[in-house]
Design an enzyme around this catalytic site. Sequence first.
Site, mmCIF file in Angstrom:
data_model
loop_
_atom_site.group_PDB
_atom_site.id
_atom_site.type_symbol
_atom_site.label_atom_id
_atom_site.label_comp_id
_atom_site.label_asym_id
_atom_site.label_seq_id
_atom_site.Cartn_x
_atom_site.Cartn_y
_atom_site.Cartn_z
ATOM 1 N N TYR A 1 0.808 -1.221 0.000
ATOM 2 C CA TYR A 1 0.000 0.000 0.000
ATOM 3 C C TYR A 1 0.842 1.273 0.000
ATOM 4 O O TYR A 1 0.299 2.368 0.013
ATOM 5 C CB TYR A 1 -0.992 0.018 1.180
ATOM 6 C CG TYR A 1 -0.378 -0.293 2.522
ATOM 7 C CD1 TYR A 1 0.339 0.668 3.216
ATOM 8 C CD2 TYR A 1 -0.499 -1.550 3.089
ATOM 9 C CE1 TYR A 1 0.922 0.379 4.439
ATOM 10 C CE2 TYR A 1 0.065 -1.851 4.308
ATOM 11 C CZ TYR A 1 0.782 -0.895 4.982
ATOM 12 O OH TYR A 1 1.360 -1.187 6.186
ATOM 13 N N ARG B 1 8.664 14.115 7.493
ATOM 14 C CA ARG B 1 8.994 13.085 6.513
ATOM 15 C C ARG B 1 8.305 13.391 5.187
ATOM 16 O O ARG B 1 7.106 13.643 5.148
ATOM 17 C CB ARG B 1 8.507 11.740 7.067
ATOM 18 C CG ARG B 1 9.312 10.561 6.667
ATOM 19 C CD ARG B 1 8.818 9.334 7.403
ATOM 20 N NE ARG B 1 7.444 9.015 7.043
ATOM 21 C CZ ARG B 1 6.980 7.767 6.857
ATOM 22 N NH1 ARG B 1 7.779 6.743 7.019
ATOM 23 N NH2 ARG B 1 5.733 7.558 6.546
HETATM 24 C C1 LIG Z 1 4.779 0.130 6.767
HETATM 25 C C2 LIG Z 1 5.689 -0.882 7.401
HETATM 26 C C3 LIG Z 1 5.176 -2.038 7.994
HETATM 27 C C4 LIG Z 1 3.688 -2.218 8.093
HETATM 28 O O1 LIG Z 1 3.294 -3.436 8.578
HETATM 29 P P1 LIG Z 1 1.749 -3.842 8.488
HETATM 30 O O2 LIG Z 1 1.697 -5.185 9.061
HETATM 31 O O3 LIG Z 1 1.387 -3.761 7.026
HETATM 32 O O4 LIG Z 1 0.974 -2.827 9.242
HETATM 33 C C5 LIG Z 1 6.062 -2.984 8.471
HETATM 34 N N1 LIG Z 1 7.408 -2.792 8.389
HETATM 35 C C6 LIG Z 1 7.928 -1.665 7.849
HETATM 36 C C7 LIG Z 1 9.398 -1.493 7.754
HETATM 37 C C8 LIG Z 1 7.078 -0.685 7.359
HETATM 38 O O5 LIG Z 1 7.588 0.433 6.827
#
Ligand SMILES: *Cc1c(COP(=O)(O)O)cnc(C)c1O
Length: 394
Positions: free
Chosen positions: A220, A369
Amino acid sequence: MSEQVLRARKLDAEDELAALRERFVLDDTVYLDGNSLGALPAHVPDRVADVVRRQWGELRIRSWEESGWWTAPERIGDRIAPLVGAAPGRIVVGDSTSVNVFKALVAAVRMAGEDRDELLVDATTFPTDGYIAESAARLTGRTLRAVTPAEVPGALGDRTAAVLLNHVDYRTGRLHDLPALTAAVHAHGALVVWDLCHSAGALPVGLDEHGVDLAVGCTYKYLNGGPGSPAYLYVRRDLQDRFDSPLPGWNSHAEPFGMDPVHTPATGPARGRVGTPDILSLLALEAALDVWDGVSVAAVRAKSLALTDFFLECVGAYTEPGRVECVTPERHAERGSQIALRCPDAGEVMKRLIARGVVGDFRHPDVLRFGFTPLYVGFRDVERAARVLGEELA
Ligand SMILES: *Cc1c(COP(=O)(O)O)cnc(C)c1O
């Protein structure tokens, strides 16, 4: 007209990817938060409406076969594969990144063997990865040690089972050296899990080329799959038969409809599946990935670096020296696709920027950011963002 405005016009005129912007739903704000939630590709709503009205509404249960629902996790994995340097048959899409971190890390520990009793995790990681790593260590009876990526080579040893790293740091935008760190982990006989959330769709990753063991990422952000779109899991070809998932659901069974009381794992990437896929999100993602057809990741990277370079140049021109500190590395080899600026009043400054149509985000405690998504951000956007920022910081 300022020198920066003229430069922005020239850079936009020369931009090979500029036409892609037309494929997204945008307005007159400058959207620099596509590293949190990518913009909507304009054709996606109609495709989703078709999935809902026709595939679900009319075909109903037949769609598992006739609309390709059942095979969507692997088919869409193969669409993501070229964006992260993987051949077909390596990636499955489903669940969240957090859940895939869990699957990958526990499977890595199981593959590493009984005598390896330590997990290393990036001390600066996105929090969810750290929480999951702590639980994975507890469940598998390993100890967890948090080290910075720079400390990883020195921390590796015979005891290391697996290492969990972020390719790009979500806060600072620092790009870590995936080839070198992967080679260092392998030199000690351990496995590496890379989190690609902030790199896939922004820069070349080269999973197959660099022999990465396991990788996860969300869809996403730079892949524009939509809010909560499912994440993906990569397993290196020669590890797939040894991948022992800690979440072996019926969807990862070799014969899901055999309804066997004993789990026999599927071959290939399907082994990373768990339960019934979330088809609506999955097919919205599949539609969104169409914008990548014919787009080279090298061109995306070149534009990303040009955007961030130009933003830094404009911030330098429009902001009084010392007012903000850039925490994103200057060197291209160490920079992802965002710029993070630190200032004590960052939270207030970001609120004012958003009110003026420049959308970035604030990360606790003092980071502004700005994410640069080369498919739909242009150089005039960059100039305007830096100009408004300069005014708000004055
Ligand atoms: C955005 C992000 C996530 C998000 O994890 P979800 O399980 O999709 O909420 C995890 N790790 C990193 C490094 C991210 O930037």
